[in-house]
Scaffold this motif. Structure first.
Motif, PDB file in Angstrom:
ATOM      1  N   ARG A 125       1.181   3.998  -3.137  1.00  0.00           N
ATOM      2  CA  ARG A 125       0.912   5.424  -2.943  1.00  0.00           C
ATOM      3  C   ARG A 125       2.138   6.252  -3.312  1.00  0.00           C
ATOM      4  N   ASP A 159       0.836  -1.201   0.000  1.00  0.00           N
ATOM      5  CA  ASP A 159       0.000   0.000   0.000  1.00  0.00           C
ATOM      6  C   ASP A 159       0.872   1.252   0.000  1.00  0.00           C
ATOM      7  N   TRP A 160       1.965   1.191   0.769  1.00  0.00           N
ATOM      8  CA  TRP A 160       2.860   2.351   0.833  1.00  0.00           C
ATOM      9  C   TRP A 160       3.558   2.567  -0.509  1.00  0.00           C
ATOM     10  N   SER A 219       4.136   8.395   6.816  1.00  0.00           N
ATOM     11  CA  SER A 219       2.785   7.837   6.754  1.00  0.00           C
ATOM     12  C   SER A 219       2.166   8.006   5.371  1.00  0.00           C
ATOM     13  N   LEU A 220       1.115   7.234   5.138  1.00  0.00           N
ATOM     14  CA  LEU A 220       0.361   7.355   3.889  1.00  0.00           C
ATOM     15  C   LEU A 220      -0.254   8.752   3.783  1.00  0.00           C
ATOM     16  N   ARG A 221      -0.699   9.284   4.906  1.00  0.00           N
ATOM     17  CA  ARG A 221      -1.297  10.633   4.897  1.00  0.00           C
ATOM     18  C   ARG A 221      -0.266  11.666   4.445  1.00  0.00           C
ATOM     19  N   LEU A 230       2.292  11.175   2.485  1.00  0.00           N
ATOM     20  CA  LEU A 230       2.496  11.013   1.042  1.00  0.00           C
ATOM     21  C   LEU A 230       1.396  11.717   0.262  1.00  0.00           C
ATOM     22  N   SER A 231       0.161  11.601   0.744  1.00  0.00           N
ATOM     23  CA  SER A 231      -0.964  12.253   0.059  1.00  0.00           C
ATOM     24  C   SER A 231      -0.834  13.767   0.110  1.00  0.00           C
TER      25      SER A 231
END
Length: 336
Positions: free
Chosen positions: A128, A124-125, A160-162, A164-165
């Protein structure tokens, strides 16, 4: 189960991350092939239509000439469209591949000969990450992405994924605002006793900009505050500054005040990205702070952070601590 204590060459693990992440953009990589196939199918269908019309036109000579001209025009338009689509897609995919390659090579340079945990990449990472990095054309922004990739290879879970977004939507202006703030940010405060009013105004503008990017708390405005620093029983107070440990040393249990500070509350994503800005310590800023501390029988020292342990503890080598010369006694080169 993988032994988390097992170490492998960093570059080998970087290859694993790239292999895992490239799958996230496989669809776009196949886009040129797909577009060509679709264009060829449309062309075959158009030619079939033209042949049918030509059969009817055999009985209607005047209509035949008109339809034949129309068919030629349609074929020419299809050929032009097909070439245009192919060129645009190939150009776009070429840029994306170059962006990805640039970031991977930069990350490889960051990692060098290091060894890293043998943990498998989080799909998932990586999905993204590579989905975001493929459209980053700015060299400065690609360097930040490369630091994130190398940092994740070294210690999975650092970004975190956040974050990256948020980074995907950041502009160079946003990144410069974060860098400007990071240059003066000691943990969560800025020592303002000497900073010129014009610089303070710029820092206020930078903070306001970060409120809209999700890097600062909108419900925790940056406010002026008088704060004291309490030294521990060992006579030391430690904070983080520009990838370094900033150590204030003085009488055990002493309280250092008053300090004219601005409190700046960055979100976790803001803190993660601030560590990646690559800003070097501001020597004039530190020398003024050292001058203030000297008047309170304290000294200021600086050392690079070696590692971040669980719980947020910063690890550094005491032998690497360098004393910051106070402003009034500072000679050329403020850190010795």
């Amino acid at each position: 189960m993988v032994d988390v204590n097992l170490k492998v060459p960093a570059l080998e693990k970087l290859v694993d991350y790239a292999a895992s992440g490239i799958g996230a953009v496989a669809g776009s990589m196949l886009a040129p092939w797909k577009a060509r196939k679709e264009a060829e199918a449309r062309l075959i269908e158009a030619r079939a239509d033209a042949d049918s019309l030509k059969l009817i036109a055999d009985a209607q000579a005047e209509a035949r000439n008109s339809l034949a001209a129309s068919a030629r025009a349609r074929r020419e338009v299809l050929e032009i469209d097909r070439d245009g689509i192919r060129q645009r897609i190939e150009f776009q995919e070429g840029k994306r591949q170059a962006n990805i390659a640039s970031v991977i090579l930069e990350a490889a340079a960051e990692l060098g000969e290091k060894e890293v945990p043998a943990q498998e990449p989080d799909p998932d990472w990586t999905a993204r990450f590579f989905d975001g990095v493929q459209d980053v054309s700015s060299e400065d922004m690609r360097k930040i992405w490369a630091k994130i990739l190398s940092g994740e290879v070294e210690g999975p879970g650092r970004t975190s994924l956040r974050t990256l977004s948020i980074l995907r939507d950041m502009s160079q202006r946003d990144a410069k605002a974060l860098s400007a703030l990071t240059e003066y940010l000691i943990s969560d405060f800025i020592f303002e006793d000497w900073i010129e009013p014009a610089i303070v105004m710029e820092l206020n503008s930078s903070f306001k900009l970060l409120l809209h990017t999700g890097l600062a708390y909108p419900n925790h405005p940056r406010v002026a505050s008088m704060k004291h620093l309490a030294l521990g029983d060992d006579g030391e107070y430690v904070e983080e500054y520009c990838g370094h440990v900033l150590s204030v040393e003085g009488p055990p249990g002493a309280s250092i005040d008053p300090l004219n500070l601005s409190i700046t509350a960055l979100t976790p994503s803001g803190e993660e990205l601030a560590r990646l800005c690559g800003i070097e310590p501001n020597r004039d800023y530190l020398s003024h702070f050292a001058q203030f501390l000297e008047s309170r029988d304290c000294r200021l020292q600086l050392a690079p952070i070696v590692a971040r342990e669980s719980g947020g503890t910063l690890r550094f080598e005491r032998e690497a601590l360098r004393t910051i010369e106070p402003r009034l006694r500072r000679q050329k080169g403020s850190i010795r």
